[in-house]
Motif scaffolding. Structure first.
Motif, PDB file in Angstrom:
ATOM      1  N   ALA A 168      37.818  26.252 -30.499  1.00  0.00           N
ATOM      2  CA  ALA A 168      37.163  27.312 -29.728  1.00  0.00           C
ATOM      3  C   ALA A 168      36.097  27.982 -30.593  1.00  0.00           C
ATOM      4  N   PRO A 169      35.067  28.539 -29.963  1.00  0.00           N
ATOM      5  CA  PRO A 169      34.053  29.247 -30.748  1.00  0.00           C
ATOM      6  C   PRO A 169      34.652  30.504 -31.387  1.00  0.00           C
ATOM      7  N   THR A 170      34.061  30.914 -32.506  1.00  0.00           N
ATOM      8  CA  THR A 170      34.539  32.132 -33.154  1.00  0.00           C
ATOM      9  C   THR A 170      34.160  33.351 -32.316  1.00  0.00           C
ATOM     10  N   LYS A 171      34.941  34.381 -32.461  1.00  0.00           N
ATOM     11  CA  LYS A 171      34.742  35.615 -31.701  1.00  0.00           C
ATOM     12  C   LYS A 171      34.892  36.801 -32.638  1.00  0.00           C
ATOM     13  N   ARG A 172      34.025  37.784 -32.460  1.00  0.00           N
ATOM     14  CA  ARG A 172      34.121  38.995 -33.281  1.00  0.00           C
ATOM     15  C   ARG A 172      35.414  39.728 -32.942  1.00  0.00           C
ATOM     16  N   THR A 173      36.232  39.952 -33.979  1.00  0.00           N
ATOM     17  CA  THR A 173      37.557  40.528 -33.791  1.00  0.00           C
ATOM     18  C   THR A 173      37.760  41.667 -34.777  1.00  0.00           C
ATOM     19  N   ALA A 174      38.399  42.721 -34.329  1.00  0.00           N
ATOM     20  CA  ALA A 174      38.611  43.893 -35.184  1.00  0.00           C
ATOM     21  C   ALA A 174      39.739  43.649 -36.177  1.00  0.00           C
ATOM     22  N   HIS A 175      39.569  44.156 -37.407  1.00  0.00           N
ATOM     23  CA  HIS A 175      40.679  44.243 -38.355  1.00  0.00           C
ATOM     24  C   HIS A 175      41.560  45.416 -37.933  1.00  0.00           C
ATOM     25  N   LEU A 176      42.867  45.199 -37.848  1.00  0.00           N
ATOM     26  CA  LEU A 176      43.760  46.222 -37.313  1.00  0.00           C
ATOM     27  C   LEU A 176      44.709  46.813 -38.344  1.00  0.00           C
ATOM     28  N   THR A 177      44.848  46.199 -39.518  1.00  0.00           N
ATOM     29  CA  THR A 177      45.735  46.749 -40.537  1.00  0.00           C
ATOM     30  C   THR A 177      44.909  47.457 -41.609  1.00  0.00           C
TER      31      THR A 177
END
Length: 205
Positions: free
Chosen positions: A96-105
């Motif tokens: 799958a293509p990469t997606k901008r994802t938030a760091h949560l820790t």
């Protein structure tokens, strides 16, 4: 952007940075770094105390930034605050293509900032060895707090904008004054239009 009659919201040019600090339940402070002096009359009328401003209590304060920026020297140490949108590119599944994802820790959010030290012209100060607890990720003078998940619609755009913001407080040493000036005036990270990216410095003490 309505505070700048000489700037068009969609025009290319220097970035207007802003940040809202909630220091107490009854105290909200707005910080703005901009290429020209703002007129915040309408904000005072909507969310402030116009009568107090008319009586001589300033509704807002502005300062020239250039003299401060010019005094930044390599090796000087400052307290800092930064509200940012720490993100990375990730795949949900193979292929799958990469997606901008938030760091949560907090640990990953700190690592996000530490990875930007060198290019940003600063170094996060390390704690004395006897005060380090590396298993908890607190070997630096750096704290993460006020994580918020925001979701809102953007005028003229279908769908919903979602982002995660956190506030960093810490201590840094200037390693490259020119690069740090760029961070202070152009911002750090994504979501600058939504109150992220503005770093401010304060003297130690």
């Amino acid at each position: 952007m309505s505070s700048f009659p000489d700037l068009l919201p969609t025009a290319p040019g220097p970035r207007v940075l802003w940040r809202v600090d909630h220091n107490a339940s009854a105290e909200v402070q707005l910080y703005v770094v901009s290429p020209s002096r703002p007129d915040l009359t309408h904000l005072v009328e909507q969310a402030g105390w116009p009568a107090a401003a008319a009586a001589g209590t300033a509704g807002w304060q502005t300062y020239g930034y250039a003299p401060f920026l010019e005094r930044l020297d390599k090796g000087t140490v400052w307290n800092f605050r930064l509200t940012a949108n720490p993100v990375h590119q990730a795949r949900v599944k193979d292929g799958a293509p990469t997606k901008r994802t938030a760091h949560l820790t907090a640990r990953h959010q700190m690592q996000w900032l530490l990875q930007r030290q060198e290019t940003g012209g600063f170094r996060i100060a390390a704690k004395p060895r006897e005060r380090q607890h590396t298993e908890h990720g607190d070997e630096h003078h750096l704290a993460v707090h006020a994580q918020r998940s925001l979701a809102f619609s953007k005028r003229g755009t279908p769908g919903t904008v979602t982002l995660t913001t956190v506030t960093f407080d810490g201590r840094l040493e200037v390693t490259d004054p020119d690069a740090l000036r760029g961070v202070l005036t152009a911002g750090l990270g994504k979501a600058k239009a939504y109150g992220c990216g503005l770093m401010t410095l304060a003297p130690l003490g």
